[in-house]
Design a protein around this motif. Structure first.
Motif, PDB file in Angstrom:
ATOM      1  N   MET A  68       0.843  -1.195   0.000  1.00  0.00           N
ATOM      2  CA  MET A  68       0.000   0.000   0.000  1.00  0.00           C
ATOM      3  C   MET A  68       0.880   1.248   0.000  1.00  0.00           C
ATOM      4  SD  MET A  68      -2.926   1.158   2.723  1.00  0.00           S
ATOM      5  CE  MET A  68      -3.935  -0.281   2.324  1.00  0.00           C
ATOM      6  N   THR A  69       0.632   2.144  -0.952  1.00  0.00           N
ATOM      7  CA  THR A  69       1.445   3.352  -1.073  1.00  0.00           C
ATOM      8  C   THR A  69       1.044   4.370  -0.013  1.00  0.00           C
ATOM      9  OG1 THR A  69      -0.057   4.403  -2.620  1.00  0.00           O
ATOM     10  CG2 THR A  69       1.630   2.959  -3.555  1.00  0.00           C
ATOM     11  N   LYS A  70       1.941   5.370   0.177  1.00  0.00           N
ATOM     12  CA  LYS A  70       1.674   6.405   1.172  1.00  0.00           C
ATOM     13  C   LYS A  70       0.452   7.227   0.788  1.00  0.00           C
ATOM     14  CE  LYS A  70       3.920  10.116   3.734  1.00  0.00           C
ATOM     15  NZ  LYS A  70       5.176  10.866   3.957  1.00  0.00           N
ATOM     16  N   SER A  71       0.298   7.507  -0.524  1.00  0.00           N
ATOM     17  CA  SER A  71      -0.847   8.292  -0.981  1.00  0.00           C
ATOM     18  C   SER A  71      -2.157   7.547  -0.725  1.00  0.00           C
ATOM     19  CB  SER A  71      -0.715   8.622  -2.470  1.00  0.00           C
ATOM     20  OG  SER A  71      -0.665   7.437  -3.241  1.00  0.00           O
ATOM     21  N   THR A  72      -2.123   6.212  -0.897  1.00  0.00           N
ATOM     22  CA  THR A  72      -3.321   5.406  -0.644  1.00  0.00           C
ATOM     23  C   THR A  72      -3.687   5.434   0.832  1.00  0.00           C
ATOM     24  OG1 THR A  72      -2.740   3.936  -2.474  1.00  0.00           O
ATOM     25  CG2 THR A  72      -4.369   3.135  -0.883  1.00  0.00           C
ATOM     26  N   GLU A  73      -2.658   5.344   1.679  1.00  0.00           N
ATOM     27  CA  GLU A  73      -2.898   5.401   3.115  1.00  0.00           C
ATOM     28  C   GLU A  73      -3.481   6.762   3.520  1.00  0.00           C
ATOM     29  OE1 GLU A  73       0.803   4.562   4.953  1.00  0.00           O
ATOM     30  OE2 GLU A  73       0.695   2.405   4.591  1.00  0.00           O
ATOM     31  N   THR A  74      -2.942   7.832   2.926  1.00  0.00           N
ATOM     32  CA  THR A  74      -3.438   9.180   3.224  1.00  0.00           C
ATOM     33  C   THR A  74      -4.893   9.337   2.801  1.00  0.00           C
ATOM     34  OG1 THR A  74      -1.220  10.081   2.921  1.00  0.00           O
ATOM     35  CG2 THR A  74      -3.061  11.633   2.825  1.00  0.00           C
ATOM     36  N   ALA A  75      -5.209   8.818   1.592  1.00  0.00           N
ATOM     37  CA  ALA A  75      -6.584   8.891   1.097  1.00  0.00           C
ATOM     38  C   ALA A  75      -7.525   8.104   1.998  1.00  0.00           C
ATOM     39  CB  ALA A  75      -6.660   8.360  -0.331  1.00  0.00           C
ATOM     40  N   GLY A  76      -7.064   6.946   2.455  1.00  0.00           N
ATOM     41  CA  GLY A  76      -7.879   6.133   3.351  1.00  0.00           C
ATOM     42  C   GLY A  76      -8.121   6.827   4.670  1.00  0.00           C
ATOM     43  N   ALA A  77      -7.090   7.474   5.209  1.00  0.00           N
ATOM     44  CA  ALA A  77      -7.239   8.204   6.470  1.00  0.00           C
ATOM     45  C   ALA A  77      -8.188   9.380   6.308  1.00  0.00           C
ATOM     46  CB  ALA A  77      -5.878   8.684   6.956  1.00  0.00           C
ATOM     47  N   THR A  78      -8.081  10.087   5.172  1.00  0.00           N
ATOM     48  CA  THR A  78      -8.963  11.226   4.913  1.00  0.00           C
ATOM     49  C   THR A  78     -10.423  10.773   4.834  1.00  0.00           C
ATOM     50  OG1 THR A  78      -7.215  12.358   3.695  1.00  0.00           O
ATOM     51  CG2 THR A  78      -9.477  13.108   3.324  1.00  0.00           C
ATOM     52  N   THR A  79     -10.642   9.649   4.126  1.00  0.00           N
ATOM     53  CA  THR A  79     -11.998   9.104   4.019  1.00  0.00           C
ATOM     54  C   THR A  79     -12.548   8.728   5.384  1.00  0.00           C
ATOM     55  OG1 THR A  79     -11.518   8.223   1.809  1.00  0.00           O
ATOM     56  CG2 THR A  79     -13.408   7.290   2.979  1.00  0.00           C
ATOM     57  N   SER A  80     -11.682   8.137   6.215  1.00  0.00           N
ATOM     58  CA  SER A  80     -12.099   7.754   7.565  1.00  0.00           C
ATOM     59  C   SER A  80     -12.506   8.970   8.388  1.00  0.00           C
ATOM     60  CB  SER A  80     -10.964   7.007   8.259  1.00  0.00           C
ATOM     61  OG  SER A  80     -11.314   6.659   9.575  1.00  0.00           O
ATOM     62  N   TYR A  81     -11.720  10.038   8.298  1.00  0.00           N
ATOM     63  CA  TYR A  81     -12.048  11.262   9.034  1.00  0.00           C
ATOM     64  C   TYR A  81     -13.347  11.883   8.532  1.00  0.00           C
ATOM     65  CZ  TYR A  81      -7.390  11.222  11.142  1.00  0.00           C
ATOM     66  OH  TYR A  81      -6.285  10.877  11.851  1.00  0.00           O
ATOM     67  N   LEU A  82     -13.563  11.830   7.213  1.00  0.00           N
ATOM     68  CA  LEU A  82     -14.792  12.376   6.642  1.00  0.00           C
ATOM     69  C   LEU A  82     -16.011  11.592   7.111  1.00  0.00           C
ATOM     70  CD1 LEU A  82     -13.693  13.191   2.978  1.00  0.00           C
ATOM     71  CD2 LEU A  82     -14.243  14.829   4.797  1.00  0.00           C
ATOM     72  N   ARG A  83     -15.859  10.269   7.219  1.00  0.00           N
ATOM     73  CA  ARG A  83     -16.956   9.447   7.698  1.00  0.00           C
ATOM     74  C   ARG A  83     -17.299   9.774   9.152  1.00  0.00           C
ATOM     75  NH1 ARG A  83     -18.039   4.895   4.547  1.00  0.00           N
ATOM     76  NH2 ARG A  83     -17.922   5.609   2.390  1.00  0.00           N
ATOM     77  N   ILE A  84     -16.260   9.975   9.964  1.00  0.00           N
ATOM     78  CA  ILE A  84     -16.478  10.338  11.363  1.00  0.00           C
ATOM     79  C   ILE A  84     -17.186  11.687  11.456  1.00  0.00           C
ATOM     80  CG2 ILE A  84     -15.344  10.966  13.531  1.00  0.00           C
ATOM     81  CD1 ILE A  84     -13.156   8.931  12.811  1.00  0.00           C
ATOM     82  N   PHE A  85     -16.741  12.647  10.634  1.00  0.00           N
ATOM     83  CA  PHE A  85     -17.378  13.970  10.631  1.00  0.00           C
ATOM     84  C   PHE A  85     -18.834  13.856  10.199  1.00  0.00           C
ATOM     85  CE2 PHE A  85     -18.670  17.773   8.274  1.00  0.00           C
ATOM     86  CZ  PHE A  85     -18.583  18.717   9.291  1.00  0.00           C
ATOM     87  N   GLU A  86     -19.095  13.014   9.195  1.00  0.00           N
ATOM     88  CA  GLU A  86     -20.455  12.855   8.701  1.00  0.00           C
ATOM     89  C   GLU A  86     -21.363  12.315   9.803  1.00  0.00           C
ATOM     90  OE1 GLU A  86     -22.762  10.763   4.932  1.00  0.00           O
ATOM     91  OE2 GLU A  86     -20.916   9.877   5.695  1.00  0.00           O
ATOM     92  N   ARG A  87     -20.852  11.411  10.630  1.00  0.00           N
ATOM     93  CA  ARG A  87     -21.657  10.828  11.697  1.00  0.00           C
ATOM     94  C   ARG A  87     -22.100  11.871  12.719  1.00  0.00           C
ATOM     95  NH1 ARG A  87     -19.034   5.693  14.412  1.00  0.00           N
ATOM     96  NH2 ARG A  87     -21.049   5.841  15.491  1.00  0.00           N
ATOM     97  N   PHE A  88     -21.264  12.873  12.934  1.00  0.00           N
ATOM     98  CA  PHE A  88     -21.553  13.828  13.998  1.00  0.00           C
ATOM     99  C   PHE A  88     -21.780  15.251  13.482  1.00  0.00           C
ATOM    100  CE2 PHE A  88     -18.914  10.436  15.831  1.00  0.00           C
ATOM    101  CZ  PHE A  88     -19.800   9.949  16.775  1.00  0.00           C
ATOM    102  N   ALA A  89     -21.895  15.410  12.157  1.00  0.00           N
ATOM    103  CA  ALA A  89     -22.049  16.746  11.571  1.00  0.00           C
ATOM    104  C   ALA A  89     -23.320  17.425  12.049  1.00  0.00           C
ATOM    105  CB  ALA A  89     -22.046  16.654  10.049  1.00  0.00           C
ATOM    106  N   LEU A  90     -24.429  16.675  12.157  1.00  0.00           N
ATOM    107  CA  LEU A  90     -25.691  17.289  12.570  1.00  0.00           C
ATOM    108  C   LEU A  90     -25.595  17.791  14.006  1.00  0.00           C
ATOM    109  CD1 LEU A  90     -28.584  17.971  11.773  1.00  0.00           C
ATOM    110  CD2 LEU A  90     -29.290  15.737  12.670  1.00  0.00           C
ATOM    111  N   ILE A  91     -24.889  17.073  14.847  1.00  0.00           N
ATOM    112  CA  ILE A  91     -24.707  17.515  16.233  1.00  0.00           C
ATOM    113  C   ILE A  91     -23.919  18.827  16.257  1.00  0.00           C
ATOM    114  CG2 ILE A  91     -23.698  16.939  18.474  1.00  0.00           C
ATOM    115  CD1 ILE A  91     -24.213  14.008  17.831  1.00  0.00           C
ATOM    116  N   VAL A  92     -22.905  18.906  15.392  1.00  0.00           N
ATOM    117  CA  VAL A  92     -22.109  20.140  15.310  1.00  0.00           C
ATOM    118  C   VAL A  92     -22.983  21.297  14.828  1.00  0.00           C
ATOM    119  CG1 VAL A  92     -20.170  21.255  14.130  1.00  0.00           C
ATOM    120  CG2 VAL A  92     -19.950  18.890  14.925  1.00  0.00           C
ATOM    121  N   VAL A  93     -23.791  21.052  13.811  1.00  0.00           N
ATOM    122  CA  VAL A  93     -24.685  22.098  13.293  1.00  0.00           C
ATOM    123  C   VAL A  93     -25.702  22.502  14.354  1.00  0.00           C
ATOM    124  CG1 VAL A  93     -26.391  22.662  11.521  1.00  0.00           C
ATOM    125  CG2 VAL A  93     -24.357  21.335  10.917  1.00  0.00           C
TER     126      VAL A  93
END
Length: 329
Positions: free
Chosen positions: A1-26
């Motif tokens: 697994m390349t570094k760019s792939t790992e970075t993209a995977g981490a970014t996607t993971s963070y976006l999913r976490i944000f999506e789960r709690f975005a309404l609470i933030v709003v």
């Protein structure tokens, strides 16, 4: 697994976490917005206590909606079921003198009967749930108006009022905690029991579920009956909150409850109708309506807010559910 792939995977993971709690933030930002505009009147515990208690029936109504929605059916009659339940309590207790406990049992039984009536036409006569529940909404509305002579019934037994709003925990009436209890029960059933998994399986694909040995019709009947009983419980809670029964009250809750059901499916567990997300959505919408009302906006703005929230919630929910299906595939 390349570094760019790992970075993209981490970014996607963070976006999913944000999506789960975005309404609470709003929601938090919305509270902050109204608190800045009205620091003394809005941002105080008494106001929030009233908000939490007054939207408890709406929370139960939204929970009633997500049970059949999870199985792929719509129940547009939950608002009318709430009204029927509250008015049954009023008529039986105030006009006929029956004990309040017996009135509550009869009201809840009426909700179960409504669910069975829906199941008969939806599942066994194969009529679309939208058509059936829209028809029963009109039917129950007429029955309630006949039953109450189109008048509000006051004087409901004080023991129900005391059980719903007479006591407080942390300054919040009991009604809010009944809604919390219902949310926790549904959350447990959906997330940790075979029944909840089978219900979700039916909603995702009835033929696939049937081929895998799931009794699809029984699951749908159970979902519709549960919806009727929960909506009736919302009616009992509403009667206890007001101390009276209003034959026109329940329909006002229908649009916000549906908006909360779909908006709730975009948070906590995006792509799924879930109890915790529904609770957050109910009080997010309640905060918006309360804040706008306290600002003195015209009544029509509330209708625009509810309608716009429903359209936005359904759109976001469909996009999220479509993406989830693609990811699973």
């Amino acid at each position: 697994m390349t570094k760019s792939t790992e970075t993209a995977g981490a970014t996607t993971s963070y976006l999913r976490i944000f999506e789960r709690f975005a309404l609470i933030v709003v929601w938090a930002l919305l509270i902050l917005f109204f608190s800045v505009l009205m620091p003394s009147s809005f941002f105080n515990w008494g106001n929030f206590a009233i908000l939490f208690a007054s939207y408890a029936p709406a929370a139960l109504l939204a929970l009633a909606i997500i049970v059949p929605l999870t199985a792929g059916d719509y129940d547009l009659a939950v608002g009318a079921t709430l009204t029927l339940s509250s008015c049954l309590v009023g008529v039986l207790n105030v006009w006929m003198g029956l004990p309040i406990v017996l009135c509550i049992v009869i009201a809840l039984s009426a909700g179960a009967a409504v669910g069975l009536f829906h199941a008969l036409f939806i599942i066994y006569f194969r009529i679309p749930s939208l058509v059936v529940t829209l028809g029963t909404t009109s039917l129950m509305t007429g029955i309630v108006q006949w039953m109450t002579n189109s008048s509000t019934i006051g004087g409901i037994d004080n023991s129900l009022i005391m059980a719903v709003v007479g006591g407080r925990i942390f300054g919040i009436p009991y009604s809010f905690y009944y809604a919390i209890a219902a949310v926790l029960v549904l959350w447990y059933v959906f997330e940790f029991t075979p029944l909840g998994r089978r219900l979700l399986f039916v909603g995702r694909g009835r033929e696939v579920a049937r081929l895998n040995g799931v009794s699809v019709d029984k699951m749908r009947v159970g979902a519709l009956v549960s919806s009727g009983v929960i909506a009736s419980a919302a009616g009992v809670l509403y009667a206890g909150t007001l101390g009276s029964a209003d034959p026109y009250s329940g329909l006002n809750y229908l649009l916000p409850a549906f908006a909360a059901a779909f908006l709730g499916s975009t948070t906590i567990l995006p792509g799924r109708f879930n109890a915790l997300g529904t609770l957050v959505a109910v009080y997010f919408l309640g905060t918006g309506i309360t804040g706008l009302t306290m600002l003195g906006i015209p009544l029509w703005v509330t209708n625009v807010f509810n309608g716009g929230a429903l359209i936005a919630a359904v759109t976001i929910s469909q996009l999220t559910r479509g993406r989830e299906a693609t990811d699973i595939g």
